[in-house]
Design a protein around this motif. Structure first.
Motif, PDB file in Angstrom:
ATOM      1  N   ILE A  40      28.548  28.750  13.804  1.00 42.59           N
ATOM      2  CA  ILE A  40      28.945  30.154  13.947  1.00 42.59           C
ATOM      3  C   ILE A  40      30.142  30.271  14.874  1.00 42.59           C
ATOM      4  CG2 ILE A  40      26.567  30.953  13.584  1.00 42.59           C
ATOM      5  CD1 ILE A  40      26.582  31.786  16.607  1.00 42.59           C
ATOM      6  N   ARG A  41      30.856  31.397  14.715  1.00 45.94           N
ATOM      7  CA  ARG A  41      31.931  31.745  15.651  1.00 45.94           C
ATOM      8  C   ARG A  41      31.533  33.029  16.364  1.00 45.94           C
ATOM      9  NH1 ARG A  41      36.693  29.331  15.992  1.00 45.94           N
ATOM     10  NH2 ARG A  41      36.947  27.533  14.621  1.00 45.94           N
ATOM     11  N   SER A  46      36.161  36.953  19.603  1.00 40.54           N
ATOM     12  CA  SER A  46      37.391  36.941  18.814  1.00 40.54           C
ATOM     13  C   SER A  46      38.538  36.610  19.748  1.00 40.54           C
ATOM     14  CB  SER A  46      37.616  38.309  18.149  1.00 40.54           C
ATOM     15  OG  SER A  46      38.315  39.181  19.014  1.00 40.54           O
ATOM     16  N   ALA A  78      31.966  44.624  18.648  1.00 38.89           N
ATOM     17  CA  ALA A  78      31.402  44.351  17.329  1.00 38.89           C
ATOM     18  C   ALA A  78      30.057  43.641  17.402  1.00 38.89           C
ATOM     19  CB  ALA A  78      32.396  43.547  16.496  1.00 38.89           C
ATOM     20  N   GLY A  79      29.058  44.317  17.927  1.00 35.03           N
ATOM     21  CA  GLY A  79      27.705  43.764  17.904  1.00 35.03           C
ATOM     22  C   GLY A  79      27.341  43.005  19.156  1.00 35.03           C
ATOM     23  N   TYR A  80      26.220  42.280  19.081  1.00 33.73           N
ATOM     24  CA  TYR A  80      25.690  41.600  20.263  1.00 33.73           C
ATOM     25  C   TYR A  80      26.685  40.560  20.773  1.00 33.73           C
ATOM     26  CZ  TYR A  80      21.363  43.430  18.115  1.00 33.73           C
ATOM     27  OH  TYR A  80      20.424  44.219  17.536  1.00 33.73           O
ATOM     28  N   ASP A  81      26.735  40.444  22.088  1.00 34.73           N
ATOM     29  CA  ASP A  81      27.703  39.559  22.739  1.00 34.73           C
ATOM     30  C   ASP A  81      27.161  38.131  22.731  1.00 34.73           C
ATOM     31  OD1 ASP A  81      29.524  38.300  24.339  1.00 34.73           O
ATOM     32  OD2 ASP A  81      29.576  39.873  25.864  1.00 34.73           O
ATOM     33  N   LEU A  82      27.312  37.475  21.578  1.00 34.49           N
ATOM     34  CA  LEU A  82      26.780  36.109  21.457  1.00 34.49           C
ATOM     35  C   LEU A  82      27.543  35.135  22.347  1.00 34.49           C
ATOM     36  CD1 LEU A  82      26.073  35.816  17.612  1.00 34.49           C
ATOM     37  CD2 LEU A  82      24.517  36.524  19.432  1.00 34.49           C
ATOM     38  N   THR A  83      28.815  35.429  22.606  1.00 32.00           N
ATOM     39  CA  THR A  83      29.571  34.566  23.522  1.00 32.00           C
ATOM     40  C   THR A  83      28.865  34.524  24.870  1.00 32.00           C
ATOM     41  OG1 THR A  83      31.602  35.261  22.412  1.00 32.00           O
ATOM     42  CG2 THR A  83      31.845  34.154  24.536  1.00 32.00           C
ATOM     43  N   ALA A  84      28.565  35.708  25.401  1.00 25.26           N
ATOM     44  CA  ALA A  84      27.911  35.767  26.717  1.00 25.26           C
ATOM     45  C   ALA A  84      26.510  35.169  26.671  1.00 25.26           C
ATOM     46  CB  ALA A  84      27.857  37.211  27.210  1.00 25.26           C
ATOM     47  N   LEU A  85      25.847  35.290  25.525  1.00 26.29           N
ATOM     48  CA  LEU A  85      24.508  34.705  25.416  1.00 26.29           C
ATOM     49  C   LEU A  85      24.574  33.176  25.467  1.00 26.29           C
ATOM     50  CD1 LEU A  85      21.455  35.229  24.945  1.00 26.29           C
ATOM     51  CD2 LEU A  85      21.921  35.000  22.498  1.00 26.29           C
ATOM     52  N   GLY A  88      26.065  29.833  29.647  1.00 36.98           N
ATOM     53  CA  GLY A  88      24.931  29.803  30.562  1.00 36.98           C
ATOM     54  C   GLY A  88      23.617  29.462  29.894  1.00 36.98           C
ATOM     55  N   SER A  89      23.638  29.170  28.593  1.00 32.15           N
ATOM     56  CA  SER A  89      22.369  28.861  27.918  1.00 32.15           C
ATOM     57  C   SER A  89      22.039  27.364  27.989  1.00 32.15           C
ATOM     58  CB  SER A  89      22.386  29.345  26.469  1.00 32.15           C
ATOM     59  OG  SER A  89      23.344  28.645  25.716  1.00 32.15           O
ATOM     60  N   LEU A  91      20.287  26.796  23.181  1.00 35.84           N
ATOM     61  CA  LEU A  91      20.373  27.659  21.996  1.00 35.84           C
ATOM     62  C   LEU A  91      21.331  27.113  20.941  1.00 35.84           C
ATOM     63  CD1 LEU A  91      20.586  31.180  23.746  1.00 35.84           C
ATOM     64  CD2 LEU A  91      18.551  30.032  22.846  1.00 35.84           C
ATOM     65  N   ARG A 138      29.253  49.347  24.746  1.00 31.16           N
ATOM     66  CA  ARG A 138      30.282  48.491  25.365  1.00 31.16           C
ATOM     67  C   ARG A 138      31.637  49.223  25.352  1.00 31.16           C
ATOM     68  NH1 ARG A 138      30.548  43.857  22.273  1.00 31.16           N
ATOM     69  NH2 ARG A 138      28.462  43.253  22.895  1.00 31.16           N
ATOM     70  N   TYR A 178      19.636  33.066  30.468  1.00 31.85           N
ATOM     71  CA  TYR A 178      20.432  33.791  29.474  1.00 31.85           C
ATOM     72  C   TYR A 178      20.912  35.126  30.048  1.00 31.85           C
ATOM     73  CZ  TYR A 178      17.775  30.574  26.449  1.00 31.85           C
ATOM     74  OH  TYR A 178      17.180  29.472  25.901  1.00 31.85           O
ATOM     75  N   THR A 198      36.322  46.418  15.682  1.00 28.88           N
ATOM     76  CA  THR A 198      36.028  47.470  16.648  1.00 28.88           C
ATOM     77  C   THR A 198      36.216  46.979  18.073  1.00 28.88           C
ATOM     78  OG1 THR A 198      34.366  49.001  17.525  1.00 28.88           O
ATOM     79  CG2 THR A 198      33.520  47.074  16.343  1.00 28.88           C
ATOM     80  N   VAL A 210      29.626  49.360  16.446  1.00 31.21           N
ATOM     81  CA  VAL A 210      29.347  49.163  15.024  1.00 31.21           C
ATOM     82  C   VAL A 210      28.669  50.392  14.427  1.00 31.21           C
ATOM     83  CG1 VAL A 210      28.153  47.705  13.328  1.00 31.21           C
ATOM     84  CG2 VAL A 210      29.111  46.685  15.417  1.00 31.21           C
ATOM     85  N   VAL A 247      24.135  48.354  13.817  1.00 28.28           N
ATOM     86  CA  VAL A 247      24.586  47.041  14.321  1.00 28.28           C
ATOM     87  C   VAL A 247      24.235  45.880  13.386  1.00 28.28           C
ATOM     88  CG1 VAL A 247      24.680  45.412  16.245  1.00 28.28           C
ATOM     89  CG2 VAL A 247      24.348  47.838  16.711  1.00 28.28           C
TER      90      VAL A 247
END
Lengths: 458, 458
Positions: free
Chosen positions: A174-175, A178, A185-192, A195-196, A200, B145, B187, B411, B416, B453
């Motif tokens: 996944i990417r 951006s 644009a949705g949940y902040d998977l980068t931040a998730l 630190g994991s 994950l 956000r 997390y 966005t 979203v 979302v």
């Protein structure tokens, strides 16, 4: 054996880049702090994201644990293969993919070290500011949400990673994020993912924010009569909004260790080591304002490191302070504490800690990134002494409890790994169960660095 | 009916603070943009976190949808009760809980608006910098956000929320983050919740970073001969590292709408509206450096808004530009685009968009927070015209595709909601499935703002 069948399948993918050599396994099972050597069953050296994806697919199929590996400089047992499995070493994925000078960003592979990255960036006039001291890999720094001496000015990995490519537990690529400076644009998977700690997914590419190399840099040290005065100078400096690039504290014991290790001759008193970044006039103004604060708290005149090589030497001494302290007691291992508290409570946290250390049998120099409220006591123990280990554990527990009581955290920058697991319930309460829920959703077989950050079998 | 039984149970908890009045339901089903009115079955007005937890427990028991509600200023249909259920309005949870001046932080309840918060902070010398224009609630801003005019200097809600209290879908109350300036303790649930648009939990308390009120503020406007010149001036300004507090772009059509709405008399040409924060000397230096860039690109002399009331009026005009544009076409509804691209591609993105708009039948003024690479075209449509709606949808889709092709996002700051759902696969690929996996883990019944979302039934 599921791990054995996994290794056979991985050998099909990687050939001799799947190593089972004893020294290799031992090297990847070692830790820079007090954790016992816990080698993996094999070490994989992938060259591409696709290979990482293949590794994860195979390991998912065979329920084989997977541990990401960078430079091995983590301090909380992050890379220990406590359930066996494969250590995925990113040594061969260490390229700078693209510098975008106009956007002040860079895309890199995870295995590049911060020093190598900054070496490559030198000619661009840009640099990557996060500096945890150790020459860690960028992937490892992201995985542990590292920070260090410059976070007071430039933030932590949380603030400096814009986007990631991640291979998930089932091999999906996944990417996240951006290349734009912001997104909703949705949940902040980068931040998730930052630190994991590899629990994950495995990071295979990072887009980082860069900074312009400052026009002028000034670095200096100053000594204080006691810890309280030094810390009070720090809190005043932060309250004044002086944009310090670095503001580091070392207690007298840390200074003594640095003197011995680096053949330096600082007065053996509490010190601040500071750095200013900006235009010539801005650096001069910052230094003047900081100097007034230092004088107010009875600090010594600045000892300036004016030439670039003097500055390098200064920060080299700071960065090797951990090793200096470790060398201070023959055969010692270190339990490193890493509390971070609100700046208004820093003086209390440090002085109560110092009193606690003074009353214990453990030598424990204190130093830290005090501009963020983050400090470490390096608890030196004879690893074979149960008494010392118990005393150190008690000291560390009291530091952690103190930090939580003051509204802080038990780990400002080192991460949870195995070493801080026991404090997670106290720090997060039901939030820790939410973390475990996310872990179960994204890694249902618990193959990603099992036994770190969360407990899933509770 | 599960919702009906839920409402009866909620009435036991809230008494007359559970409203079923028609006007109340309609008000909570309205949107500031083009979405149809979609009222909830009831509106809850909790006063405490405990009550919010009780609401969630009841709703979980009865599988009743729950939609968080702040000021209702979102633009992507975030608060529409598309599956019915309860709108939880935080009107009565709007207090400042604690200002910690020395730490430069504040704890607030989610229902406080940003203007009310800054009013309360005025005497402290501190302010909360994030400014999306609308007088949104802090809870709503965190949930989407949000960012806006000042993000170029101070960051978005991602950067300014340190810790949260959140009530989860099952009624559990968790705390995320800490009052310390950084943490590596597992997390980053704070970052996960910020931008989750009420689909993972309801925010009941926030700890925010504050900034010192600048010693000096300068605000000015300048006009350019064409869009390209204005955007080129922006990218040069960002590349030079001038720490702009605001750098806003309005095209000629936006300026004309502002003139008509605010009885102003800007020349009807592309404009930049800018603000500088710092010491007197820093503001002067920034203005001089920026002025040189403007001159290089043929911009006009600055029109300074020197007095505080002139500055307020200037930003008031900018903040009401959306309404000004909406009023420009009788009876129009707006489809608001919100792309954000890497700054190096901004000129291309804006000029291609402008050409695309010129070739379409839709009037669509362009304006935005260009220092971040973020801009909006306000597509004005007759809501009863299928032709106009289709043309606008095509324009918006091409803007989104263009942004993604340039490495950006569909966005930058609006979120979203429902409006950007169709672009999520293109933007995130398999990452969107990962988001859905997290949603399913934390809200297995899909009661938290369903239909926003993520899609969970795919």
């Amino acid at each position: 054996m599921t791990i054995t069948t996994a290794l056979d399948a991985l050998e099909q993918v990687l050939g001799d880049r799947l190593s089972r050599s004893k020294p290799d396994l031992t090297a990847h099972g070692q830790s820079e702090s007090h954790f016992p050597v816990t080698p993996p069953d094999a070490v994989a050296y992938p060259r591409t994201t696709k290979e990482v994806s293949q590794i994860l697919s195979v390991c998912a199929q065979h329920s084989c644990p997977v541990i990401g590996y960078g430079a091995g400089t983590s301090l909380e047992g992050h890379t220990a293969a406590i359930s066996g499995g494969v250590s995925v070493d990113f040594r061969d994925m260490a390229a700078v993919i693209e510098v975008r000078a106009e956007d002040m960003t860079v895309r890199v592979q995870p295995g590049i070290t911060r020093e190598a990255l900054n070496e490559e960036l030198r000619a661009t006039g840009l640099f990557f500011p996060v500096d945890p001291g150790a020459n860690a890999t960028i992937g490892g720094m992201a995985a542990t949400r590292a920070s260090g001496t410059t976070a007071v000015r430039y933030g932590t990995m949380r603030d400096n990673v814009m986007a990631l490519e991640v291979v998930m537990a089932d091999g999906r690529i996944i990417r996240t994020g951006s290349a734009a400076r912001k997104t909703s644009a949705g949940y902040d998977l980068t931040a998730l993912m930052v630190g994991s700690e590899g629990t994950l997914g495995l990071i295979t590419e990072l887009t980082l924010k860069l900074q312009g190399q400052p026009e002028a840099i000034g670095a200096a040290t100053c000594a204080f009569g006691d810890i309280e005065a030094a810390i009070a100078a720090v809190t005043a400096t932060i309250a004044m909004g002086i944009p310090m690039a670095r503001i580091e504290f070392l207690d007298a014991a840390s200074v003594a260790a640095v003197n011995a290790h680096s053949k330096a001759s600082f007065p053996e008193m509490p010190h601040l080591m500071v750095e200013f970044h900006g235009s010539d006039s801005a650096v001069a103004e910052q230094a003047e304002r900081f100097g007034e604060i230092v004088a107010d708290f009875g600090g010594s005149d600045f000892d300036w490191a004016t030439r670039a090589e003097d500055r390098s030497r200064l920060w080299q001494m700071r960065h090797t302070a951990y090793w200096a302290i470790l060398g201070w007691k023959q055969g010692a291992k270190a339990i490193v504490t890493d509390v971070c508290v609100p700046i208004s409570t820093l003086a209390q946290a440090v002085s109560e800690t110092q009193a606690d250390i003074a009353a214990s049998p453990i030598p424990a120099p204190i130093l830290g990134h005090v501009g963020d409220g983050n400090f470490h006591a390096i608890l030196l123990i004879d690893p074979d002494s149960a008494t010392e280990r118990a005393a150190a554990k008690d000291l560390a527990a009291r530091m952690a409890e103190r930090a939580l009581a003051l509204g802080g955290t038990v780990t400002g920058e080192h991460g949870v790994g195995m070493g801080k697991l026991d404090y997670m319930t106290a720090e997060h309460g039901a939030g820790w169960d939410v973390m475990a829920g996310i872990k179960r959703a994204l890694d249902p077989q618990n193959i990603m660095n099992p036994g770190k950050v969360v407990r899933t079998n509770g």
